[in-house]
Design a protein around this motif. Structure first.
Motif, short mmCIF file in Angstrom:
data_model
loop_
_atom_site.label_atom_id
_atom_site.label_comp_id
_atom_site.label_asym_id
_atom_site.label_seq_id
_atom_site.Cartn_x
_atom_site.Cartn_y
_atom_site.Cartn_z
N GLN A 122 19.07 115.06 31.06
CA GLN A 122 18.37 115.72 30.04
C GLN A 122 19.16 115.59 28.62
O GLN A 122 18.59 115.51 27.44
CB GLN A 122 18.06 116.72 29.93
N GLU A 123 20.50 115.22 28.44
CA GLU A 123 21.31 114.90 27.63
C GLU A 123 20.98 113.64 26.72
O GLU A 123 21.36 113.36 25.72
CB GLU A 123 22.83 115.07 27.92
N ALA A 124 20.40 112.64 27.59
CA ALA A 124 19.97 111.74 27.07
C ALA A 124 19.02 111.59 26.23
O ALA A 124 18.22 112.29 26.40
CB ALA A 124 20.16 110.67 28.22
N PRO A 125 18.93 110.40 25.52
CA PRO A 125 17.78 110.20 24.90
C PRO A 125 16.28 110.54 25.43
O PRO A 125 16.27 110.24 26.48
CB PRO A 125 17.77 108.74 23.81
#
Lengths: 317, 854
Positions: A122-125
């Motif tokens: 979820q931290e990715a774009p």
């Protein structure tokens, strides 16, 4: 009733004759549920309950995605399962550890949202990875070799002329033998009522040439009703079509007449392993070994008799 | 669509089986996404940025359907020299009056022709004297008269000069190009949270599936409409589809998915304050003192809308029958007038302020279903009387006994003076009648069972109400009572003893001077010899047959299936289908053949009813000064527009600009990355103490929330939360959040959470799911909280109503609310009783919202 080696296990093409019906019985009827076009609307659940006057099953939020029906039981005869699966994306070399939430990895290729090079964290774009949402309407399988039917002591459960398995509420004494006999965990006893209940494939509707309510209500024709032989052919074609479109994961479940229950009267097209849907991967009718059990019991008994008789010989007078 | 239109969605599944690509653009991953080929998560309210970027993509890559665009749209039209775009004015168009908060569109018009006809000269003078651009125009917008030109759209005074090479810097296409130039894939990433790869995928799929051989269709619902820029979102899609040549073609177009079974019918035969049946405008008290003044603006305008007098007079004859004569202007004076904004939310404000005393709530539940539930209930509590007709005892009927304000003490039962009448209503199987659904299709239902007890249909109720009121007024000599006493108010009774719905349908269809049912709206006359309750429905009872009752199965018909139900107008299934043929009248391709010109027979022909003058040749050029349908040229498919073209640029008719522009929702965590102007400058705020607004990019309310529907429940829940079989499918109110937001706020899957805005705080269970994506916009994440809005205090499953969170800010064209807002979310249940008020107030203080600002 003509009892043969295939009455309990193995391929049985004419299940009604085996049950004692005359040659001119109607063709075997069944369900083919194509879960690839199920939209999870639950019209099947509601239509079934309306027609069969099945009571509601309690109001409890399960947190199991959108599935608040949980499973098939005495008061849920159609159950729509919802499985949320993150799409497994190939992790490029050197880009870090695999994502924490990758769901059941049975080594199967995924289908659905196109795969992007970044991992499903979820931290990715946004737009990375993605998710699959599998939806499937489960039902009693009306097995060729039905454990519940085999073990019912009162005859409440019987095989209809359409090849389906039906329990008669006015005969059932609530003994519950059928419950552990089902390899799928379908039939169950209703607590405030005492009797066992399950899907009848709308026997009353079949008798007047009508379609079961779930199939009638299903807006996308995910639930298809008809002659079992024709449904099997249709399903084979559909799987071929999906494979040709690149949906390699599509497979049939319960279609094979040589499987552990002799094939299901209600079979499915799935887009993942059966376990993902909460289905047993290799169901075997509990009475498979019945013949062998009695044979061995007979042999043991015979052996004991022989031993007993033999012990009287060679005695000194 | 799978969530809210599961039965209709079977056709999407069918199309997908035949090889169609299904793309789903939605903040959340729904049951539609599960079956789509591509799901694009988007920040709620940012659709103009996304669609505008698609427009930009098509223009920059020269991927528009040139022949279609040149011939059928106003791409070639030259715009007035004084026009200034948002590029020039930092997010505003020319003509904005900041004091009044609205635009004067006079600079948006087509360039005035140098060689002017007398008509055109007169209109130019009128414009320059500011007669139509001034006070009348302002009145127009306040009274939502943007819809006043009905299905036709506003009129342009002249067709104007065109450059069909599309090179003139002041031609619409070039203006469009400049306007959307900043809507790049990178901008889409920053504003919508959509990755450039995903964007390109969608753009390429769209372009690949448009043109002569293929078409693409858009379906939308309240994810587009319920925004302060809603009308413009739809406009952007229209522009895109016009550029791609998808309008009026099979497999193309834009389908508005409506939210209730017959809500299309409820705007056709309207329950809206500003329109009459068939989208005739309600007359305005100041502007329209006579029938003449009422029809003058649109009479003789090019196209079928130019016959507005016939439609209007026939409607008056349907209302007042014998009493309506040429001498008395056909009882035009009896029609109520609008004098300003009488829209729903403004009326609620009037109720709160004591200016509106009575209320009928019929088949609606505003205490749960309308935005800002507290406002609704405060209004209800301040009435003299309230009539509620429904199948169930809904929250709007029991507000005086139960409800959030009773719980906090803001309202006290003993102090509420509203007299509430609850009348049980018959359900749709207990009465005969028609539904008009999302495809403009009328389908008749027969009565299956009698309603229980005292339940009655609306038809029976209103007819009886009229009978009793007229009885009380009988013999009155007061002029004010004449409109009621002169009504044509007689209907036969059917075989069940109910007022005969088919007779009403027949009256809506219309009858001629011989008393026989008419067949087409072209038969309507302005002299009072015809009567018609809704001109666009004329034909539904043609040949004395209830056409809406036809049920020939689709497997016995071709793909158009014209013999199932009846579609308005004229049973024409695809509008503007002249555009399915090239300018010369031949189909664009064999594959997409739909309607074409048969030169031998001298008529248009095809699978559907042609949406064109039947015998008008493709090469027909209307003579100078032609009026009405005679002014439609052979290459003008958009027959309801005065210039016959699809408008890429709207010179008139929209309150907030000739072209769509991205503005942030009224409550947003972000600054507008595209322009200096943060919000839609013409949006209509509703200033009342119970409607405070969260300041934009406030730290107190860092998250976005949006409301939506589940398949299992229906709207405000009166028809689903009261039934066990539906209740058990979704038995408790919940919200949906991403795993990242759950971590950030310490939320546990399945536990209770509290969601708070400046209006109030509600509680719900939380589903933590990867179906809600954390959107990365630039260097930050935007988290969205999804709220199914179905819950209220009555029924088998009860809960707080998410619509209580929503601030009312209205879109300037149609006055619809925005359903997106900002909020905070915290683990645990909400405070109860008066503690709730102080909890919300603490947030308001933190956000800097003071009493004076509300």
């Amino acid at each position: 009733m003509t009892f043969s080696p295939t009455s309990l296990f193995g391929r049985l093409d004419d299940v009604q004759s085996d049950a004692g019906y005359a040659e001119d019985h109607p063709p075997r009827m069944g369900f083919f549920t194509d879960t690839s076009i199920c939209i999870g609307c639950k019209a099947c659940e509601v239509a079934c309950k309306e027609w069969n006057m099945v009571p509601d099953d309690g109001f409890m939020l399960t947190g199991m995605s959108y599935d608040n029906s949980q499973s098939l039981n005495a008061s849920t005869w159609r159950h729509v399962a919802f499985i949320e699966k993150p799409v497994d994306v190939p992790v490029p070399a050197g880009s870090g550890p695999s994502p924490a939430a990758s769901g059941t990895d049975l080594g199967m290729p995924s289908v659905g949202v196109p795969q992007l090079p970044l991992i499903g964290d979820q931290e990715a774009p946004s737009g990375d990875g993605g998710i699959r949402w599998l939806m499937s309407s489960d039902v009693c399988k009306h097995c060729t070799h039905a454990g519940c039917l085999d073990n019912c002591p009162t005859g409440a459960l019987f095989r209809t002329e359409f090849g389906t398995v039906v329990v008669q509420p006015d005969i059932c004494n609530g003994c519950g033998y059928c419950v552990p006999s089902c390899p799928y965990g379908v039939i169950d006893v209703r607590h405030d009522d005492g009797r066992a209940w399950k899907c009848t494939m709308c026997y009353d509707r079949l008798k007047v040439g009508e379609t079961p309510m779930c199939a009638k209500a299903c807006p996308t024709e995910s639930i298809q009703f008809g002659e079992l032989t024709e449904l099997r052919e249709r399903a084979d074609r559909r799987v071929e079509e999906l494979h040709a479109q690149g949906v390699e994961v599509a497979r049939l479940y319960g279609r094979d007449p040589e499987d552990g229950v002799g094939g299901d009267g209600a079979f499915f097209l799935l887009l993942d392993e059966p376990e993902v849907y909460g289905l047993p991967p290799d169901p075997i009718v509990t009475t498979r070994d019945l013949g062998s059990i009695w044979k061995h019991v007979g042999m043991a008994a015979g052996g004991m008799v022989a031993l007993g008789v033999a012990s009287f010989f060679g005695r000194r007078k | 669509m799978a969530e809210a239109h599961p039965v209709g969605f079977q056709w999407v599944v069918e199309a997908k089986k035949r090889g169609a690509t299904v793309i789903h653009v939605d903040p959340r991953f729904t049951r539609t996404s599960a079956l789509a080929d591509i799901h694009v998560p988007i920040r709620a309210g940012s659709d103009i940025a996304f669609l505008g970027a698609l427009v930009n993509y098509v223009l920059q890559n020269d991927a528009f359907f040139r022949e279609y665009v040149v011939a059928y749209t106003n791409a070639a039209n030259i715009i007035d020299d004084n026009f200034r775009d948002t590029e020039d004015l930092a997010g505003l168009f020319s003509g904005f009056d900041p004091e009044k908060g609205h635009y004067d569109p006079v600079t948006w018009r087509y360039e005035a022709p140098e060689d002017r006809s007398p008509d055109e000269q007169q209109r130019l003078e009128e414009l320059e004297e500011n007669e139509t651009g001034g006070s009348e125009h302002k009145e127009s917008h306040v009274a939502a008269q943007s819809e006043s030109h009905g299905s036709g759209g506003a009129a342009v005074p002249w067709k104007g000069r065109r450059d069909e090479t599309l090179q003139d810097p002041r031609c619409v296409l070039q203006i469009l190009k400049r306007h959307f130039a900043r809507y790049t894939p990178e901008m889409v990433h920053e504003v919508c949270g959509i990755a450039p790869d995903d964007f390109t995928k969608v753009a390429e799929a769209l372009v690949r599936n448009s043109g002569r051989e293929r078409t693409a269709a858009f379906c939308y619902a309240v994810g587009w409409t319920q925004h302060s820029t809603g009308a413009q979102m739809i406009r952007t899609a229209s522009i895109l589809q016009l550029l791609l040549g998808n309008i009026g073609r099979p497999g193309g177009g834009i389908l508005a998915l409506r939210g209730h079974a017959s809500i299309q019918g409820s705007t056709d035969i309207p329950t809206l304050f500003n329109i009459l049946p068939g989208y005739l405008p309600m007359p305005h008290a100041n502007q329209h003192q006579s029938l003449e003044e009422w029809v003058r603006d649109d009479e003789d305008k090019a196209g079928f809308w130019g016959n507005v007098r016939s439609y209007a007079v026939s409607l008056l004859k349907a209302y007042w029958g014998e009493a309506a004569t040429p001498e008395n202007d056909f009882c035009f004076d009896y029609l109520p007038r609008v004098s300003g904004d009488h829209s729903s939310y403004s009326t609620i404000k009037a109720q709160i302020e004591g200016r509106s005393k009575g209320y009928f709530i019929v088949g609606e539940n505003p205490a749960v279903g309308s935005s800002n539930g507290k406002m609704q209930r405060l209004g209800l509590a301040n009435l003299d009387w309230l009539v509620v007709r429904d199948l169930q005892m809904i929250e709007s009927a029991t507000f005086w006994k139960y409800g959030p304000e009773i719980e906090t003490g803001e309202l006290v039962t003993e102090e509420i003076g509203t007299e509430v009448f609850f009348l049980p209503a018959a359900s749709h199987v207990e009465k005969a009648g028609s539904f008009t659904q999302t495809q403009r299709m009328l389908q008749w239902r027969d009565k299956a069972v009698d309603p229980p007890g005292d339940a009655r249909s609306e038809l029976d109720f209103y007819f009886e109400l009229g009978v009793r009121i007229r009885e009380k007024l009988k013999g009155s000599t007061d002029e004010m009572d004449r409109p009621l006493l002169d009504l044509a108010w007689d209907y036969p009774v059917d075989e069940h003893g109910d007022v005969d719905g088919q007779a009403v349908l027949r009256e809506i269809n219309g009858t001629g001077s011989d008393g026989k049912a008419l067949s087409a709206y072209t038969e309507l006359k302005p002299d009072g010899s015809t009567s018609c309750g809704c001109w666009i429905y004329c034909g539904v009872y043609a040949d004395e047959v209830n056409q809406a009752r036809r049920r020939k199965p689709h497997w016995e018909q071709d793909q158009v299936a014209a013999e199932w139900g009846w579609v308005w107008p004229a049973n024409r299934r695809i509008l503007y289908n002249r555009a399915s043929a090239a300018p010369d009248g031949t189909p664009w391709s064999e594959r997409k053949r739909y309607v074409w010109w048969d030169a031998e027979k001298g008529t248009w022909t095809g699978a559907d009813v042609p949406d064109f003058v039947p015998d008008r040749a493709p090469d027909y050029v209307p003579p100078e000064g032609a009026k009405g349908p005679a002014a439609i040229g052979g290459q003008d498919p958009f027959i309801m527009q005065t210039d016959g073209k699809g408008w890429l640029f709207a010179p008139v008719g929209l309150a907030d600009g000739p072209m769509p522009t991205h503005y942030e929702p009224p409550e947003s965590p972000l600054a507008n990355a595209l322009y200096g102007e943060q919000n839609n400058p013409t949006r209509r705020a509703l200033t009342t103490p119970s409607n405070p607004i969260n300041p934009s990019y406030s730290e107190a309310f860092p998250y976005v929330f949006t409301t939506y529907r589940l398949t299992e429940h229906h709207t405000a829940g009166g028809m689903s939360r009261t039934l066990p079989y539906l209740t058990e499918l979704q038995p408790e109110p919940f919200c949906e959040v991403s795993p990242r937001l759950a971590r950030e706020r310490g939320l546990t899957h399945g536990d209770w959470v509290t969601i708070v805005t400046a209006r109030t705080a509600i509680e719900a269970r939380v589903l933590v799911t990867e179906r809600v994506r954390s959107l990365r916009l630039g260097d930050r994440f935007v988290e969205q909280i999804g709220l199914p809005y179905h819950w209220g205090g009555n029924g088998l499953t009860t809960g707080d109503s998410p619509n209580d969170l929503v601030n009312v800010t209205m879109e300037p064209n149609v006055y619809i609310q925005d359903k997106v807002g900002t909020c905070d979310i915290q683990p645990g249940r909400r405070p109860r009783g008066p503690a709730l008020i102080s909890y919300v107030e603490s947030y308001r203080r933190r956000a800097g919202i003071t009493e004076e600002e509300t």
